[in-house]
Design a protein around this motif. Structure first.
Motif, short mmCIF file in Angstrom:
data_model
loop_
_atom_site.label_atom_id
_atom_site.label_comp_id
_atom_site.label_asym_id
_atom_site.label_seq_id
_atom_site.Cartn_x
_atom_site.Cartn_y
_atom_site.Cartn_z
N TYR A 259 0.86 -1.19 0.00
CA TYR A 259 0.00 0.00 0.00
C TYR A 259 0.89 1.23 0.00
CZ TYR A 259 -3.71 -3.27 1.21
OH TYR A 259 -4.59 -4.32 1.20
N SER B 117 -1.06 2.45 4.31
CA SER B 117 -0.56 1.33 5.10
C SER B 117 -0.60 1.63 6.60
CB SER B 117 0.87 0.99 4.69
OG SER B 117 1.31 -0.19 5.34
N LYS C 33 -3.95 0.58 7.78
CA LYS C 33 -4.01 -0.87 7.99
C LYS C 33 -3.34 -1.25 9.30
CE LYS C 33 -2.64 -5.39 6.31
NZ LYS C 33 -1.80 -6.19 5.39
N GLU D 248 -5.46 -2.89 12.35
CA GLU D 248 -5.05 -4.23 12.73
C GLU D 248 -4.58 -4.27 14.19
OE1 GLU D 248 -2.60 -7.85 10.56
OE2 GLU D 248 -2.00 -5.78 10.17
N SER E 28 -8.48 2.19 1.33
CA SER E 28 -9.12 1.60 2.50
C SER E 28 -10.07 0.43 2.18
CB SER E 28 -9.85 2.66 3.31
OG SER E 28 -10.83 3.32 2.55
N ILE F 201 -8.01 -2.63 1.99
CA ILE F 201 -7.47 -2.95 3.31
C ILE F 201 -8.52 -3.65 4.17
CG2 ILE F 201 -6.73 -1.91 5.50
CD1 ILE F 201 -5.17 0.14 3.80
N TYR F 202 -9.73 -3.11 4.20
CA TYR F 202 -10.79 -3.73 4.99
C TYR F 202 -11.16 -5.11 4.45
CZ TYR F 202 -11.37 0.75 7.32
OH TYR F 202 -11.16 1.89 8.06
N GLU G 227 -9.12 -7.13 3.13
CA GLU G 227 -8.05 -8.03 3.57
C GLU G 227 -8.18 -8.40 5.04
OE1 GLU G 227 -3.17 -7.92 4.05
OE2 GLU G 227 -4.16 -6.51 2.69
N LEU G 228 -8.66 -7.46 5.86
CA LEU G 228 -8.65 -7.65 7.30
C LEU G 228 -9.91 -8.32 7.85
CD1 LEU G 228 -7.13 -4.27 8.58
CD2 LEU G 228 -5.98 -6.47 8.34
#
Length: 267
Positions: free
Chosen positions: A163, A167, A170, A174, A207, A210-211, A213-214
């Motif tokens: 990213y 990042s 993230k 996280e 974002s 990222i979301y 992925e998480l």
């Protein structure tokens, strides 16, 4: 162990780097480590570093793949308990900033102070007293210029270098939401920064990925609904919601509000 490592990353911003280093150099308390990571700048950045080398603990100048690659390098070079990123162009708020930080008592994994943003509109940005997923979904993020993060966390979960803009978002989500690391605030204005540059690039560009992925799909579904509700005031979507669901409770609340307004108007 030294309490604080201040890290500055830079690329072709010698003027901003000069301001940043001077704000570090002027600190009344010298009990900190200062690291500069330059991305092989082609301007006068290295000359600026040499001119202020007496106040710099460690520095390198070599090519990198982006800001988060440089920030990860800085963390690996650091030895303090906490890391604070004051990147080129950013400044510590005043010469007593580090001294004021050390007067505070804290041991949380992630500690955030106040930041002063200037240029088009001067404003003090205060840290949230509590952190929740809704804080991030609403579009907020923690300011790295005012965040003291335990180095061991940054080593365990380095900034994701794929990213280029978000990042840090993230890492924050996280760490603070998924891993529930401890969080605290400081009643100290830590830094100041000028509007513009990568700090002002909207995180919403990256974002959603990222979301994705998480979080599992069920949380992502709620994320989409919450974004919609946050973006549009609820009063504007009442007519739409009436068509798809029972709003008797909400209608009762609105009716009570109107009756109270009528009562007060008679007085």
């Amino acid at each position: 162990m030294m309490r604080l490592s201040i890290i500055t990353i830079c690329y072709n911003n010698s003027e901003g780097l000069e301001r940043t280093i001077r704000s570090i150099e002027s600190q009344t308390c010298k009990d900190f480590e200062y690291i500069v990571v330059d991305g092989a700048s082609q301007d006068q950045s290295v000359e600026v570093i040499h001119a202020h080398e007496s106040c710099i603990s460690k520095w390198i100048s070599e090519p990198d793949t982006g800001i988060y690659n440089a920030m990860n390098k800085g963390v690996k070079m650091a030895s303090g308990e906490y890391c604070l990123f004051i990147n080129s162009g950013d400044e510590l708020y005043k010469p007593t900033t580090v001294e004021e930080i050390y007067r505070q008592s804290f041991d949380e994994d992630f500690v955030q102070g106040v930041i002063y943003r200037f240029n088009k509109k001067d404003i003090f940005l205060f840290p949230p007293q509590e952190i929740s997923l809704a804080f991030y979904i609403y579009g907020n993020n923690n300011y790295h210029q005012a965040s003291l993060i335990k180095r061991k966390m940054l080593l365990e979960r380095p900034y994701d270098e794929k990213y280029r803009i978000a990042s840090d978002l993230k890492f924050n989500v996280e760490s603070l939401i998924i891993h529930n690391c401890s969080y605290g605030t400081l009643d100290v204005v830590i830094s100041k920064y000028e509007i513009g540059g990568i700090s002002e690039t909207p995180h919403r560009i990256e974002s959603p990925e990222i979301y994705k992925e998480l979080f599992p799909q069920r949380i992502l579904n709620d994320y989409k609904r919450m974004k919609f509700c946050f973006r549009f005031p609820i009063k504007y979507i009442f007519p739409f919601l009436e068509k798809v669901g029972n709003l008797s409770i909400l209608k009762k609340i609105e009716s009570n509000k109107r009756s109270k307004m009528t009562y007060h108007s008679k007085e």
